[in-house]
Design a protein around this motif. Structure first.
Motif, mmCIF file in Angstrom:
data_model
loop_
_atom_site.group_PDB
_atom_site.id
_atom_site.type_symbol
_atom_site.label_atom_id
_atom_site.label_comp_id
_atom_site.label_asym_id
_atom_site.label_seq_id
_atom_site.Cartn_x
_atom_site.Cartn_y
_atom_site.Cartn_z
ATOM 1 N N MET A 163 26.597 -76.083 4.225
ATOM 2 C CA MET A 163 25.590 -77.107 4.074
ATOM 3 C C MET A 163 25.633 -78.136 5.215
ATOM 4 O O MET A 163 26.449 -78.226 5.651
ATOM 5 C CB MET A 163 25.636 -77.992 2.904
ATOM 6 C CG MET A 163 25.799 -77.084 1.471
ATOM 7 S SD MET A 163 24.275 -76.068 1.303
ATOM 8 C CE MET A 163 23.006 -77.723 0.884
ATOM 9 N N GLU B 270 21.567 -83.308 1.568
ATOM 10 C CA GLU B 270 22.214 -81.943 2.298
ATOM 11 C C GLU B 270 21.048 -80.880 2.036
ATOM 12 O O GLU B 270 20.381 -80.754 1.283
ATOM 13 C CB GLU B 270 23.256 -81.378 1.738
ATOM 14 C CG GLU B 270 24.747 -82.225 1.822
ATOM 15 C CD GLU B 270 25.788 -81.540 1.050
ATOM 16 O OE1 GLU B 270 26.955 -81.909 1.771
ATOM 17 O OE2 GLU B 270 25.876 -80.812 0.556
ATOM 18 N N ILE B 271 21.183 -79.985 3.368
ATOM 19 C CA ILE B 271 20.213 -78.785 3.163
ATOM 20 C C ILE B 271 21.085 -77.707 3.694
ATOM 21 O O ILE B 271 22.147 -77.946 4.313
ATOM 22 C CB ILE B 271 18.921 -78.818 4.043
ATOM 23 C CG1 ILE B 271 19.351 -79.012 5.576
ATOM 24 C CG2 ILE B 271 18.199 -80.113 3.618
ATOM 25 C CD1 ILE B 271 18.028 -78.898 6.418
ATOM 26 N N LEU C 226 10.594 -77.233 6.987
ATOM 27 C CA LEU C 226 11.588 -77.825 6.375
ATOM 28 C C LEU C 226 11.103 -79.114 5.389
ATOM 29 O O LEU C 226 11.734 -79.535 4.405
ATOM 30 C CB LEU C 226 12.507 -78.386 7.422
ATOM 31 C CG LEU C 226 13.539 -77.431 8.054
ATOM 32 C CD1 LEU C 226 14.179 -78.062 9.338
ATOM 33 C CD2 LEU C 226 14.395 -76.848 7.190
ATOM 34 N N ARG D 66 9.576 -78.000 2.128
ATOM 35 C CA ARG D 66 10.453 -77.524 1.297
ATOM 36 C C ARG D 66 11.628 -78.792 0.629
ATOM 37 O O ARG D 66 11.811 -78.916 -0.538
ATOM 38 C CB ARG D 66 11.626 -76.724 1.908
ATOM 39 C CG ARG D 66 12.444 -76.179 0.693
ATOM 40 C CD ARG D 66 13.152 -74.508 1.290
ATOM 41 N NE ARG D 66 14.337 -74.087 0.591
ATOM 42 C CZ ARG D 66 14.984 -72.992 0.469
ATOM 43 N NH1 ARG D 66 14.897 -72.414 1.802
ATOM 44 N NH2 ARG D 66 15.665 -72.577 -0.298
ATOM 45 N N TYR D 67 11.724 -79.893 1.395
ATOM 46 C CA TYR D 67 12.848 -80.900 1.248
ATOM 47 C C TYR D 67 12.392 -82.054 1.169
ATOM 48 O O TYR D 67 13.048 -83.096 0.811
ATOM 49 C CB TYR D 67 14.033 -80.543 2.338
ATOM 50 C CG TYR D 67 14.825 -79.279 2.485
ATOM 51 C CD1 TYR D 67 15.443 -78.965 1.012
ATOM 52 C CD2 TYR D 67 14.689 -78.542 3.185
ATOM 53 C CE1 TYR D 67 16.247 -77.705 1.094
ATOM 54 C CE2 TYR D 67 15.297 -77.179 3.235
ATOM 55 C CZ TYR D 67 16.062 -76.851 2.061
ATOM 56 O OH TYR D 67 16.734 -75.592 2.232
#
Length: 295
Positions: free
Chosen positions: A62, A76-77, A143, A146-147
């Protein structure tokens, strides 16, 4: 003297946002290579050079996201299987990413974000995961889709040795995930600049291969009641980052000074950058210079 100091303090506060990016197409530069430049007003970055070594990462690794301005943890990703070496704002494949903050609609700013990716981290992630400017744009926008996105409105310069792009991005406000954005490729024989002021206007006019944008960039504005016209007439800047007096006088004026150095008869845009004439002729996003650019 005290009154003079007070006036200077006010003027400094008004002009404080001082990040400036210059973008030069490969046919507009003396050495035949595309490049961008970056000046930043963040005193916290002076004397500091970030380095992200290349690396291989096992499945399940992560990546912690820490806001580059506030240093607050955002979450975190998943780490990429392989990341490229990054020094400062350029990676081992000569992809470079820089920025200026334009702010935009305050209702779309993050409110005490507990997740998402801030613009500083997003730039680093793009550099660590992309071999070209186009790939970096795809990485960054995938990114945030998605996040989530945890910063105000940003203008990014994204370049490799062959292409230069300007990308502008805004979040969707508290309680909404993702971001709206648009990216335009600067022609090879042209130069561009941005300085804490949104610069992209009617982007649907550009050739298909020279523009990218989020699928809902127009429909999101319609859903908020901010736009009712035709898609082809939609202006990113006028909807998401409408110019103010300060934006024109203290920000676009820096763009004007760069363009004026490489263009003839550019005085016609002075009323715009002085910020007083509401009907003044707006500066173009890019121009073809009258001489090759070098610094």
């Amino acid at each position: 003297m005290n009154r003079l100091l007070a006036l200077l303090a006010v003027l400094f506060a008004l002009a404080a946002p001082a990040c400036t990016n210059l973008l030069v197409g490969k046919k507009a530069s003396k050495n035949g290579a595309c490049f961008i430049t970056y000046s930043a007003d963040s005193y916290g970055m002076y004397g500091r050079m970030l380095h992200y070594p290349a690396g291989k990462h096992a499945p399940g690794t992560m990546r912690k996201i820490v806001d580059g301005d506030t240093h607050k943890p955002l979450g975190e990703i998943p780490e990429a299987p392989y990341t490229y070496n990054v020094v400062g704002n350029i990676n081992e494949h000569q992809v470079a990413i820089t920025e200026t903050t334009f702010g935009g609609r305050e209702e779309l700013w993050p409110k005490n974000p507990v997740g998402g990716i801030d613009y500083v981290s997003l730039m680093a992630l793009g550099l660590q995961r992309a071999k070209t400017a186009r790939e970096a744009i795809r990485v960054m926008t995938d990114l945030v889709a998605r996040y989530g996105y945890a910063s105000e409105g940003e203008s990014f310069s994204v370049a490799d040795p062959n292409e230069a792009w300007i990308m502008e991005m805004m979040g969707k406000g508290a309680g909404s995930k993702g971001a709206v954005w648009v990216a335009v490729r600067i022609p090879d024989d042209a130069i561009c600049a941005h300085a804490n002021q949104s610069r992209i206007t009617k982007f649907m006019q550009y050739p298909k291969g020279d523009v990218m944008y989020s699928k809902d960039v127009i429909s999101f504005a319609r859903s908020k009641g901010w736009y009712t016209g035709k898609d082809k007439d939609f202006s990113w800047r006028d909807v998401y980052g409408e110019p103010t007096f300060g934006g024109r006088r203290f920000c676009d004026a820096r763009v004007y000074s760069f363009f004026n150095r490489f263009a003839d008869n550019f005085d016609r845009y002075l009323p715009w950058v002085l910020g007083k004439d509401a009907n003044a002729e707006d500066m173009p996003l890019w121009i073809v210079p009258n001489k090759k650019v070098s610094f």
